[in-house]
Design an enzyme around this catalytic site. Structure first.
Site, PDB file in Angstrom:
ATOM      1  N   MET A   1       8.315   1.421  19.368  1.00  0.00           N
ATOM      2  CA  MET A   1       8.736   1.494  18.585  1.00  0.00           C
ATOM      3  C   MET A   1       9.706  -0.135  17.959  1.00  0.00           C
ATOM      4  SD  MET A   1      11.083   3.297  16.311  1.00  0.00           S
ATOM      5  CE  MET A   1      11.091   4.763  16.856  1.00  0.00           C
TER       6      MET A   1
ATOM      7  N   ARG B   1       9.068  -1.472  14.498  1.00  0.00           N
ATOM      8  CA  ARG B   1       9.900  -2.669  13.015  1.00  0.00           C
ATOM      9  C   ARG B   1       9.643  -3.442  12.716  1.00  0.00           C
ATOM     10  NH1 ARG B   1      15.269   0.200  16.893  1.00  0.00           N
ATOM     11  NH2 ARG B   1      15.026   2.415  15.705  1.00  0.00           N
TER      12      ARG B   1
ATOM     13  N   TYR C   1      11.975   4.787   7.249  1.00  0.00           N
ATOM     14  CA  TYR C   1      11.716   5.145   8.701  1.00  0.00           C
ATOM     15  C   TYR C   1      11.640   4.273   9.994  1.00  0.00           C
ATOM     16  CZ  TYR C   1       7.034   3.871   6.418  1.00  0.00           C
ATOM     17  OH  TYR C   1       6.004   3.571   5.593  1.00  0.00           O
ATOM     18  N   GLU C   2      11.584   4.172  11.388  1.00  0.00           N
ATOM     19  CA  GLU C   2      11.375   3.376  12.397  1.00  0.00           C
ATOM     20  C   GLU C   2      12.680   3.738  12.903  1.00  0.00           C
ATOM     21  OE1 GLU C   2       9.324   3.759  13.728  1.00  0.00           O
ATOM     22  OE2 GLU C   2       7.114   4.273  12.580  1.00  0.00           O
ATOM     23  N   GLY C   3      13.875   4.270  12.169  1.00  0.00           N
ATOM     24  CA  GLY C   3      15.443   3.718  12.392  1.00  0.00           C
ATOM     25  C   GLY C   3      15.659   2.782  11.090  1.00  0.00           C
TER      26      GLY C   3
END
Length: 456
Positions: A156, A160, A303-305
């Site tokens: 992750m 990012r 997305y991805e946080g």
């Protein structure tokens, strides 16, 4: 994740195919009721006598969840084992392939997973974003039981950074299209046109068009440099012989990962909107391509946080690392570049704006560290602080490029003159946004709390 955490038999079966691209991958985290709060996820994994897992549950927003562009798709799925404690402490990670490999390692029987639906999205229409159903699918544990989230963040955090580069890349594409259009589009008499020019002039001769293009270029030029600097820090963590140097680089990467993800995608989206504006009405219709860039860039902020989550990570975790010294280690690097400019003729025009912004940022950081125990105050300042830090980091990159150009004579080469011009624009027209961000942070949470909840 497979290389670092999977048992040897899984590595030998899956890694060569994943690395070659013969097999694709998908990460399956989100559930309809569990987005950012992964502690709520319900997908189950029941251990079987042969050492496999029986995975049952549903996931949403799964990029590349099902397609025919690869021989197989390897899903890495967040699950709960039967003895899992509640919350994020009870999350494990399972490898679940679309097709179960046969004895020769080739795709064999279809596994018990399927795409329940395709998401109908605002953009990235070429990406098959799926609702995935796992109906007793066969899987294998990756990493230790109940440690799946830590394993997942191995990927992750890297993802990012890659998503930040998506924001940068799409901004560059938008800039190139808009700059070309601004040179070719003839409309009226531009204020910056030559006195002897006759007839309609390119819209590049309008100051506001140049402002939009320079705003994009001010971001893309510095962001590219910052990404390369981060890549060098990542090389140090992997290969530097001194453990202390490796640890120092790991800290800087941790600090700047949320900054790059959020700021590159925020500024990247803003860049596509500016580029679309350069096109005027033509930017709003599909045949020119700008409206697609606007739509496609938007997802990278989510997305991805989400970028709000990145900002909270920065202010609640990262600026407190190393007992609060980590951000000031980064600031010291910036200050060293400012001080190096003292020996270079003409550098003061570039060092002075950055020095003023850095001084404000250091003071704002100390204020936030003092409020570290108050999640409301941290949340109220998070987005502005991340933008503040990003602007200073990007300004540092422009300063380094400017100092290099000046040390080589400045105006000796056209590209050096161009770098100096864009650096001046960024440092004198964009970096001053830090003043407003600093003032907003200083106000604290009170203005956000004044409106009663029932009035929303």
């Amino acid at each position: 994740m497979v290389e670092r955490f999977a048992p040897a038999p899984l590595k030998s079966t899956y890694l060569p195919k994943l690395v070659s691209g013969a097999w694709a991958g998908a990460m399956a985290l989100t559930e309809a009721h569990a987005g950012t709060d992964l502690g709520l996820l319900r997908t189950r994994a029941e251990p079987q006598p042969d050492g496999t897992l029986r995975v049952t549950g549903s996931k949403i927003f799964i990029t590349g969840g099902d397609h025919e562009a690869a021989e197989n798709i390897v899903h890495l799925v967040l699950v709960r084992l039967p003895d899992a404690p509640p919350g994020v402490r009870g999350i494990s990670l399972a490898l679940v392939p679309k097709y179960l490999p046969d004895a020769e390692g080739r795709p064999g029987a279809r596994n018990g997973l399927s795409a329940g639906a395709l998401e109908h999205k605002m953009g990235i229409h070429a990406s098959p974003t799926c609702v995935m159903n796992y109906d007793g699918a066969t899987g294998w544990l990756i990493g230790e039981p109940h440690r799946g989230l830590a394993v997942m963040f191995t990927m992750m955090n890297t993802e990012r950074l890659f998503v930040g580069l998506q924001g940068l890349g799409i901004a560059e594409a938008a800039y190139q299209g808009a700059a070309r259009y601004a040179r070719d589009r003839l409309q009226g008499r531009a204020p910056l046109a030559a006195a002897e020019a006759q007839g309609p002039q390119p819209i590049l001769g309008h100051p506001d068009v140049r402002r939009m293009l320079l705003t994009i270029r001010g971001f893309t030029g510095a962001a590219r440099a910052l990404a390369l600097w981060m890549a060098m820090e990542m090389e140090k963590t992997a290969r530097h012989p001194d453990p202390a140097e490796r640890a120092a680089s790991e800290g800087l990467i941790a600090l700047l990962t949320p900054v790059i993800k959020a700021s590159f995608t925020d500024l990247g989206f803003e860049a596509t909107v500016l580029a679309q504006q350069v096109f005027g009405g033509h930017g709003y219709v599909r045949e020119w391509g700008m409206e697609q860039l606007v739509r496609d860039a938007r997802i990278a902020q989510i997305y991805e946080g989400t970028n709000g989550v990145q900002a909270m990570d920065l202010v609640t975790r990262k600026i407190g690392m190393e007992e609060g010294r980590l951000p000031f280690r980064f600031f010291a690097l910036i200050r060293s570049s400012i001080e190096a400019g003292a020996a270079i003729p003409g550098a003061a025009d570039y060092t002075a704006p950055l020095a003023a912004a850095l001084e404000r940022l250091e003071a704002a950081t100390e204020r936030l560290q003092a409020r570290a125990g108050d999640p409301v105050e941290a949340g109220a300042a998070a987005a502005e602080y991340l933008r503040f830090l990003a602007l200073v980091a990007l300004g540092w990159m422009w300063l380094r490029m400017a100092l290099h150009a000046l040390s080589l004579g400045g105006a000796a080469l056209p590209r050096h003159r161009d770098h100096l011009a864009v650096a001046q624009f960024f440092l004198r027209r964009l970096l001053p946004q830090c003043v407003a961000l600093d003032l907003a942070i200083a106000e604290g949470a009170a203005p956000l709390l004044a409106l009663r909840e029932e009035a929303y």
